[in-house]
Design a protein around this motif. Structure first.
Motif, mmCIF file in Angstrom:
data_model
loop_
_atom_site.group_PDB
_atom_site.id
_atom_site.type_symbol
_atom_site.label_atom_id
_atom_site.label_comp_id
_atom_site.label_asym_id
_atom_site.label_seq_id
_atom_site.Cartn_x
_atom_site.Cartn_y
_atom_site.Cartn_z
ATOM 1 N N ILE A 77 0.832 -1.200 0.000
ATOM 2 C CA ILE A 77 0.000 0.000 0.000
ATOM 3 C C ILE A 77 0.865 1.247 0.000
ATOM 4 C CG2 ILE A 77 -0.174 -0.020 2.536
ATOM 5 C CD1 ILE A 77 -3.010 1.178 2.202
ATOM 6 N N ILE A 78 0.436 2.253 -0.745
ATOM 7 C CA ILE A 78 1.011 3.601 -0.641
ATOM 8 C C ILE A 78 0.121 4.402 0.292
ATOM 9 C CG2 ILE A 78 1.457 5.780 -1.859
ATOM 10 C CD1 ILE A 78 2.081 4.143 -4.369
ATOM 11 N N VAL A 79 0.735 5.047 1.278
ATOM 12 C CA VAL A 79 0.036 5.958 2.186
ATOM 13 C C VAL A 79 0.708 7.316 2.073
ATOM 14 C CG1 VAL A 79 -0.688 6.422 4.554
ATOM 15 C CG2 VAL A 79 -0.445 4.048 3.773
ATOM 16 N N THR A 80 -0.038 8.345 1.757
ATOM 17 C CA THR A 80 0.550 9.674 1.593
ATOM 18 C C THR A 80 0.325 10.526 2.838
ATOM 19 O OG1 THR A 80 -1.414 10.718 0.620
ATOM 20 C CG2 THR A 80 0.050 9.529 -0.876
ATOM 21 N N GLY A 81 1.136 11.579 2.954
ATOM 22 C CA GLY A 81 0.991 12.515 4.072
ATOM 23 C C GLY A 81 1.328 11.879 5.409
ATOM 24 N N CYS A 82 2.498 11.237 5.496
ATOM 25 C CA CYS A 82 2.825 10.428 6.676
ATOM 26 C C CYS A 82 3.760 11.105 7.668
ATOM 27 C CB CYS A 82 3.428 9.100 6.239
ATOM 28 S SG CYS A 82 2.274 8.057 5.332
ATOM 29 N N SER A 83 3.962 12.398 7.545
ATOM 30 C CA SER A 83 4.854 13.071 8.498
ATOM 31 C C SER A 83 4.226 13.189 9.880
ATOM 32 C CB SER A 83 5.240 14.463 7.984
ATOM 33 O OG SER A 83 4.082 15.261 7.799
ATOM 34 N N SER A 84 2.888 13.173 9.947
ATOM 35 C CA SER A 84 2.196 13.299 11.231
ATOM 36 C C SER A 84 0.743 12.880 11.064
ATOM 37 C CB SER A 84 2.259 14.749 11.749
ATOM 38 O OG SER A 84 1.584 15.629 10.851
ATOM 39 N N GLY A 85 -0.004 12.929 12.152
ATOM 40 C CA GLY A 85 -1.449 12.757 12.114
ATOM 41 C C GLY A 85 -1.924 11.420 11.578
ATOM 42 N N ILE A 86 -2.989 11.465 10.781
ATOM 43 C CA ILE A 86 -3.636 10.261 10.277
ATOM 44 C C ILE A 86 -2.664 9.407 9.460
ATOM 45 C CG2 ILE A 86 -5.411 9.410 8.691
ATOM 46 C CD1 ILE A 86 -7.109 11.888 9.537
ATOM 47 N N GLY A 87 -1.899 10.042 8.574
ATOM 48 C CA GLY A 87 -0.977 9.288 7.732
ATOM 49 C C GLY A 87 0.092 8.571 8.522
ATOM 50 N N ALA A 88 0.705 9.259 9.481
ATOM 51 C CA ALA A 88 1.757 8.653 10.301
ATOM 52 C C ALA A 88 1.205 7.477 11.092
ATOM 53 C CB ALA A 88 2.357 9.696 11.238
ATOM 54 N N TYR A 89 0.012 7.664 11.673
ATOM 55 C CA TYR A 89 -0.600 6.587 12.452
ATOM 56 C C TYR A 89 -0.946 5.403 11.552
ATOM 57 C CZ TYR A 89 -3.587 4.088 15.717
ATOM 58 O OH TYR A 89 -4.122 3.114 16.521
ATOM 59 N N ALA A 90 -1.571 5.684 10.408
ATOM 60 C CA ALA A 90 -2.001 4.612 9.512
ATOM 61 C C ALA A 90 -0.815 3.817 8.980
ATOM 62 C CB ALA A 90 -2.809 5.192 8.358
ATOM 63 N N ALA A 91 0.272 4.496 8.619
ATOM 64 C CA ALA A 91 1.446 3.800 8.092
ATOM 65 C C ALA A 91 1.993 2.803 9.110
ATOM 66 C CB ALA A 91 2.522 4.814 7.703
ATOM 67 N N ARG A 92 2.114 3.243 10.353
ATOM 68 C CA ARG A 92 2.658 2.355 11.392
ATOM 69 C C ARG A 92 1.688 1.229 11.749
ATOM 70 N NH1 ARG A 92 4.962 7.450 12.326
ATOM 71 N NH2 ARG A 92 7.245 7.310 12.643
ATOM 72 N N ALA A 93 0.401 1.539 11.800
ATOM 73 C CA ALA A 93 -0.596 0.513 12.130
ATOM 74 C C ALA A 93 -0.686 -0.531 11.019
ATOM 75 C CB ALA A 93 -1.952 1.167 12.377
ATOM 76 N N LEU A 94 -0.614 -0.100 9.773
ATOM 77 C CA LEU A 94 -0.642 -1.045 8.656
ATOM 78 C C LEU A 94 0.594 -1.941 8.672
ATOM 79 C CD1 LEU A 94 -1.969 1.390 5.927
ATOM 80 C CD2 LEU A 94 -3.087 -0.763 6.575
ATOM 81 N N LYS A 95 1.748 -1.367 8.941
ATOM 82 C CA LYS A 95 2.973 -2.152 9.062
ATOM 83 C C LYS A 95 2.820 -3.196 10.162
ATOM 84 C CE LYS A 95 7.396 -3.241 8.889
ATOM 85 N NZ LYS A 95 7.945 -4.058 7.780
ATOM 86 N N ARG A 96 2.301 -2.791 11.302
ATOM 87 C CA ARG A 96 2.055 -3.709 12.422
ATOM 88 C C ARG A 96 1.115 -4.837 12.028
ATOM 89 N NH1 ARG A 96 -1.791 -0.866 16.069
ATOM 90 N NH2 ARG A 96 -3.205 -1.777 14.520
ATOM 91 N N ASP A 97 0.137 -4.525 11.175
ATOM 92 C CA ASP A 97 -0.866 -5.510 10.780
ATOM 93 C C ASP A 97 -0.468 -6.335 9.558
ATOM 94 O OD1 ASP A 97 -2.386 -4.686 12.904
ATOM 95 O OD2 ASP A 97 -3.743 -3.426 11.723
ATOM 96 N N GLY A 98 0.804 -6.221 9.149
ATOM 97 C CA GLY A 98 1.316 -7.126 8.126
ATOM 98 C C GLY A 98 1.400 -6.592 6.719
ATOM 99 N N TRP A 99 1.092 -5.316 6.506
ATOM 100 C CA TRP A 99 1.179 -4.732 5.168
ATOM 101 C C TRP A 99 2.622 -4.304 4.856
ATOM 102 C CZ3 TRP A 99 -2.887 -3.391 1.640
ATOM 103 C CH2 TRP A 99 -4.169 -3.767 2.073
ATOM 104 N N ARG A 100 2.944 -4.287 3.588
ATOM 105 C CA ARG A 100 4.172 -3.638 3.132
ATOM 106 C C ARG A 100 3.800 -2.200 2.810
ATOM 107 N NH1 ARG A 100 8.278 -5.171 -1.930
ATOM 108 N NH2 ARG A 100 9.892 -3.630 -1.343
ATOM 109 N N VAL A 101 4.322 -1.270 3.577
ATOM 110 C CA VAL A 101 3.872 0.124 3.518
ATOM 111 C C VAL A 101 4.917 1.005 2.844
ATOM 112 C CG1 VAL A 101 3.118 2.123 4.855
ATOM 113 C CG2 VAL A 101 2.530 -0.194 5.632
#
Length: 277
Positions: A7-31
């Motif tokens: 998955i590509i996740v944009t806007g990951c410096s903070s907020g929703i994007g930063a949280y989603a990127a780390r949570a997806l990684k934790r849940d087994g996605w290649r982020v």
């Protein structure tokens, strides 16, 4: 062992994007997480996330991102989460056309450019998920947020048309419409209004002062603001459900607002919206 979904996740410096990127990684996605500034890469990389530079205002950076990601994945991508955006505050009459264009470059045109690069990939695969982090302001109008509201209304229309055009392809498009969420969004909005609005010479000067106090944290706080985990909860459904929904409302104000718009006479509804600060 099966390859993890990508998955590509944009806007990951903070907020929703930063949280989603780390949570997806934790849940087994290649982020593949994007940021605009080099300084923001290290924190994501430290957590095992493949972080890349991209700016929605720069088409060349979007093309470079997609080429790099697809070269790493062998030409496949399972999902795209468009998220990076900012909110230009200010009364419509106080915003120049140049400022409005800048809002659309980041919140709308750049999203389209990236999405357009990914759709053919997903069509060839016969499956994929595109999730747009819109806003409740893509469904309901709000004073002092005309530029941001316009960009999100445009995003809603374009995304829903795309969802219908992709019907039967195995590719699904969903919109997440959050209300107030804890992030740096407010701080960025504060910077934007100071940069682009002549507050002291506006007929709305008193309203601006009240807005600036709230945005800077000295005014009345929103009791309904949730953490980015609330957005992640619906994001996971949009990414994994057999048939994801077109709309995901997040926060109590978002759900209440859309309900009122459906049941109230329009004049009464807009009077209520005008009373909100």
């Amino acid at each position: 062992m099966a390859e993890p979904k990508s998955i590509i996740v944009t806007g990951c410096s903070s907020g929703i994007g930063a949280y989603a990127a780390r949570a997806l990684k934790r849940d087994g996605w290649r982020v593949f997480a994007t940021v605009r500034k080099t300084d923001d890469l290290a924190g994501l990389e430290k957590d095992g996330i493949e972080a890349l530079l991209m700016d929605y205002r720069d088409e060349a950076s979007i093309f470079a991102l997609t080429q790099e990601v697809l070269s790493r994945t062998g030409g496949r991508l399972d999902a795209l989460f468009n998220n990076g955006a900012y909110g230009q505050a200010g009364a419509v009459e106080d915003l120049s056309t140049a400022v409005l264009r800048e809002q659309f470059e980041t919140n709308f045109f750049g999203w389209h450019t990236l999405t357009q690069q990914i759709v053919p990939v997903m069509r060839r695969q016969g499956e994929g998920r595109i999730v747009q982090c819109s806003s409740i302001l893509g469904l309901l109008p709000y004073r002092w947020r005309g530029a941001y509201t316009a960009s999100k209304y445009a995003l809603e229309g374009l995304s829903l048309a795309l969802r219908m055009e992709l019907d039967g392809s195995g590719v699904f498009v969903s919109l997440i419409e959050p209300g107030p969420i804890e992030s740096r969004f407010t701080a960025n909005a504060l910077d934007a209004i100071r940069r682009n609005v002549d507050v002291e010479h506006s007929v709305h000067a008193e309203d601006y002062r009240r807005q600036l106090a709230r945005l800077s944290g000295t005014g009345k706080k929103n009791p309904h603001k949730l953490g980015p985990d609330a957005v992640y909860k619906v994001l996971t459904h949009a990414l994994t459900a057999r048939r994801p929904r077109p709309h995901y409302l997040v926060t109590k104000p978002a759900k209440q607002g859309t309900l009122l718009k459906r049941v109230l006479p329009s004049d009464l509804f807009y009077r209520i919206m005008r009373s909100l600060d």
